[in-house]
Design an enzyme around this catalytic site. Structure first.
Site, short mmCIF file in Angstrom:
data_model
loop_
_atom_site.label_atom_id
_atom_site.label_comp_id
_atom_site.label_asym_id
_atom_site.label_seq_id
_atom_site.Cartn_x
_atom_site.Cartn_y
_atom_site.Cartn_z
N GLU A 30 0.85 -1.19 0.00
CA GLU A 30 0.00 0.00 0.00
C GLU A 30 0.88 1.24 0.00
OE1 GLU A 30 -3.04 -0.33 3.22
OE2 GLU A 30 -2.13 -2.31 3.47
N LYS A 70 2.13 4.76 1.20
CA LYS A 70 2.17 5.40 2.53
C LYS A 70 1.80 6.87 2.36
CE LYS A 70 5.14 5.91 6.59
NZ LYS A 70 4.96 7.36 6.75
N ASP A 103 0.98 10.74 3.30
CA ASP A 103 1.58 11.73 4.18
C ASP A 103 0.49 12.67 4.70
OD1 ASP A 103 3.50 12.98 5.61
OD2 ASP A 103 4.39 14.08 3.93
N TYR A 137 -6.48 2.37 5.72
CA TYR A 137 -5.41 1.40 5.47
C TYR A 137 -5.44 0.18 6.40
CZ TYR A 137 -3.08 3.95 9.31
OH TYR A 137 -2.78 4.54 10.53
N LYS A 181 10.58 3.95 2.62
CA LYS A 181 10.45 5.40 2.43
C LYS A 181 11.16 5.84 1.14
CE LYS A 181 9.01 7.88 5.26
NZ LYS A 181 9.44 8.34 6.59
N CYS A 239 9.14 48.18 7.87
CA CYS A 239 8.74 47.83 6.51
C CYS A 239 9.86 48.16 5.53
CB CYS A 239 7.47 48.58 6.13
SG CYS A 239 6.95 48.28 4.42
N CYS A 260 8.30 51.24 3.19
CA CYS A 260 7.90 52.58 3.68
C CYS A 260 8.50 52.92 5.04
CB CYS A 260 6.39 52.69 3.74
SG CYS A 260 5.61 51.66 5.02
N CYS A 273 2.85 45.37 8.03
CA CYS A 273 3.06 46.81 7.96
C CYS A 273 1.71 47.48 8.12
CB CYS A 273 3.69 47.20 6.62
SG CYS A 273 3.72 48.99 6.34
N CYS A 301 1.74 52.74 2.20
CA CYS A 301 2.82 51.83 1.81
C CYS A 301 2.65 51.45 0.33
CB CYS A 301 2.76 50.58 2.69
SG CYS A 301 4.09 49.40 2.35
#
Length: 667
Positions: free
Chosen positions: A111, A113, A115, A222, A309, A403, A406, A421, A427
């Site tokens: 099967e 795997k 995530d 599963y 894996k 920022c 600005c 900001c 800005c």
């Protein structure tokens, strides 16, 4: 350092990594690095049994319990899996299995795997009664209400099922759903999520199930566990579960020997990129339950299963600098500027660092050699720093306090990941970003005006907000760089034509925080006019379907701002649509009521939007993706092969433009 002290320090380190992974959902090393460290500790403990400790991370699944939800004990412990990274590891595993069972013929279930976030769901008399997260393997968090919102999880089973049993599955967020969520965040000026796995896991811990329901989560089953199960093998169990109504991935297969297991692994190591969700390996299980019982468990894992894996495609490169981008809502996003490197078929030069916490967690410094991989095979991300390559001349990264555009001092709200900001109206990137959003295709869709031209207009002092667009003249535009007579005329014409854009799109174009395209449609439909929406109270707004506290407060804040009201007043004078205009189509019918359509491809007689309007005017609904609930697919040229394959497998009728017209014109 003596052996005992070495073992203890390794245990403490792994316990800390476990805590970050399972409790905080903020791992700071890769799974591969964790597994190597765990294996090293296992070897030391095996050589020195005199230092055995039942609380060692090698003796438990790992993780503490999050206190946000009621803690519930599992009826059957949730074990983790031993991991392997080579064929040799699997061959050694089979030898250990045969040492216990003898030279018996073995079949294996293979099967993928997934995530995501592991879940255990209890069914009694065919009804879902409880859902619990993995937790520490012995107990987890009761997230039943949230799980019930995931539509692929049956609330009532079909067929002949046991009186009581548990199913084990993985809660995942498919790529399409993840991209859609991120696109919606981008549309409202927010920072996108970093990866599907953490987003799925975090979704289970949301306190409001209504918010979970809005997320396109899925559950892939599963394993089943319980007394008197009506099957004797893992593969038959998956088939039975599928017949009861569970979503069991079709990729699972039965292998009669390790050679067939290796074929399965080799195939999916290449083709996993074609799947609609993340997978990081293959789980190989001894198929027979009788043999599984004989093999039993270690303190941590079943002896009858092994996870192979896949290695994520990952490269190392140099971090040349960190820059900071300002979004239209003022959100600051740090960006890693990298030495260009090839990764998964593309040249990667930049990677998002997400926020200050991410930089601090990884201790990322300019000049470091960093490891980069594509999160979910989509978004480049830095996963670690190669400390062995770090010179003594690097300095810790100090996140900016002002920022970059600005120079306004940044703010960070309690519980928020990003700095902002607050100079909303002064800005430049925020102003330009709001105007660019206003003219975008799903908003005002102004022909002849693009993002670069908006910046050009702003930088030359011709526009300071989106209302200024409606005062532009050809004479003002002509002197600008790359502007000819025709271009200037098209721009002014496009601005004028945008006055016909309907209210729901105008509302979206205003750029109210958290008000994306879908929310704007709901608010426009409910309130009908901008004035009615302006007068709405917080309680009124929350009572609107799918409008939560956060969106409601944002709408209130927007209309309490005098600058916003002034801009809207100007737009009204220019003739922008701030009310729903009733359209009566004399040819509309109710022939498509109860039917769900998906529109895909390029059409010659209609635009995609025209087709969608025709579907809705005749009582049908437009779906965003193909599923078993889809009744028809209206397909044009260049329909995606994946959609075509899915529609064919589900036996969904595929209509051409002419077929669709025949359907709504039929007597």
């Amino acid at each position: 350092m003596d052996i005992k002290q070495n073992i203890q320090l390794r245990r403490e380190e792994l316990n800390q990594h476990n805590y970050k992974y399972y409790v905080l959902d903020k791992p700071d090393i890769t799974d591969y690095e964790f597994d190597i460290k765990l294996k090293e500790l296992q070897d030391l403990e095996h050589k020195h049994p005199e230092f055995f400790d039942e609380n060692s991370p090698t003796q438990r699944v790992g993780g503490a319990i999050t206190k946000s939800f009621k803690t519930v004990a599992h009826d059957h412990r949730m074990y983790s899996l031993d991991n392997s990274y080579s064929k040799e590891d699997l061959i050694e595993w089979e030898k250990r299995v045969q040492k216990v069972l003898g030279e018996v013929p073995l079949a294996y279930t293979c099967e993928l795997k997934y995530d995501g976030a592991s879940i255990s769901i209890t069914y009694e008399n065919g009804k879902l009664v409880r859902a619990v997260t993995r937790g520490d393997g012995f107990q987890g968090d009761d997230v039943t209400n949230n799980i019930k919102t995931i539509r692929s999880i049956p609330l009532q089973l079909n067929g002949n099922y046991p009186a009581k049993f548990d199913v084990r599955g993985e809660i995942i967020l498919p790529f399409a759903g993840f991209e859609k969520m991120n696109q919606e965040l981008i549309e409202i000026g927010e920072t996108p999520y970093s990866n599907p796995r953490n987003t799925a896991s975090g979704s289970l811990k949301l306190k409001e199930s209504a918010e979970v329901a809005k997320r396109p989560l899925d559950c892939l089953l599963y394993f089943l566990i319980g007394n008197e199960l009506p099957f004797s093998t893992q593969y038959d169990g998956l088939e039975s579960a599928r017949s009861w109504g569970f979503k069991v991935p079709k990729e699972a297969t039965l292998a009669n020997n390790l050679d067939e297991v290796f074929e399965f692994i080799a195939y999916w190591d290449i083709h996993r990129h074609e799947l609609p969700y993340e997978t990081d390996g293959v789980v190989v299980k001894v198929n027979s339950f009788q043999y599984q019982d004989e093999l039993g468990y270690t303190a941590k894992s079943p002896r009858w299963a092994m996870a192979y894996k896949f290695k994520s495609e990952q490269v190392s490169t140099k971090l040349n600098s960190i820059s900071y981008q300002v979004g239209r809502t003022g959100a600051i996003t740090p960006v890693a500027n990298l030495e260009p490197v090839q990764l998964a078929g593309t040249i990667v030069k930049r990677a998002s660092l997400h926020n200050a916490d991410q930089i601090e967690k990884l201790d990322i410094r300019v000049g470091d050699t960093v490891f980069v991989e594509k999160g979910g095979e989509i978004i480049p991300k830095i996963i670690a720093v190669d400390l062995s390559q770090r010179s003594g001349r690097t300095n810790p990264t100090l996140y900016i306090t002002h920022c970059p555009e600005c120079s306004t001092e940044l703010v960070r709200g309690e519980g928020e990941a990003n700095h902002y900001c607050p100079n909303f109206y002064g800005c430049p990137p925020q102003i330009i970003g709001r105007i660019q959003h206003f003219i975008s295709r799903k908003a005002m869709d102004i022909e002849g005006l693009g993002g670069e031209t908006v910046a050009l207009l702003f930088n030359n002092g011709l526009v300071h907000n989106y209302a200024d667009l409606y005062e532009l003249t050809v004479e003002q535009i002509l002197p600008l760089e790359r502007m000819a007579q025709k271009s200037a005329e098209n721009l002014v014409k496009g601005v004028a034509e945008s006055k016909n854009i309907p209210f729901e799109r105008v509302l979206y174009a205003l750029g109210i925080r958290f008000v994306g395209e879908t929310v704007a449609k709901k608010l426009a439909k409910h309130y009908r006019t901008i004035e009615a929406l302006r007068q709405a109270t917080l309680i009124d707004l929350v009572l609107v379907d799918e409008i939560g506290d956060r969106i409601a407060q944002s709408v209130i804040d927007f209309f309490e701002n005098q600058e916003n009201n002034s801009i809207i007043a100007r737009l009204e004078l220019y003739g922008i649509q701030f009310a729903i205009i009733e359209k009566v189509n004399p040819n509309a019918t109710d022939k498509l009521v109860g039917k769900i359509f998906v529109v895909s491809g390029v059409f010659t007689k209609f635009s995609r939007d025209d087709l969608k309007v025709a579907i809705e005017e005749n009582g049908g609904k437009v779906g965003s993706s193909i599923s078993s609930k889809t009744d028809y697919v209206v397909a044009g040229d260049n329909m995606g092969p994946a959609k075509l394959e899915k529609a064919t497998k589900l036996n969904i009728p595929i209509l051409s433009e002419d077929d669709f017209m025949s359907l709504i014109n039929a007597n």
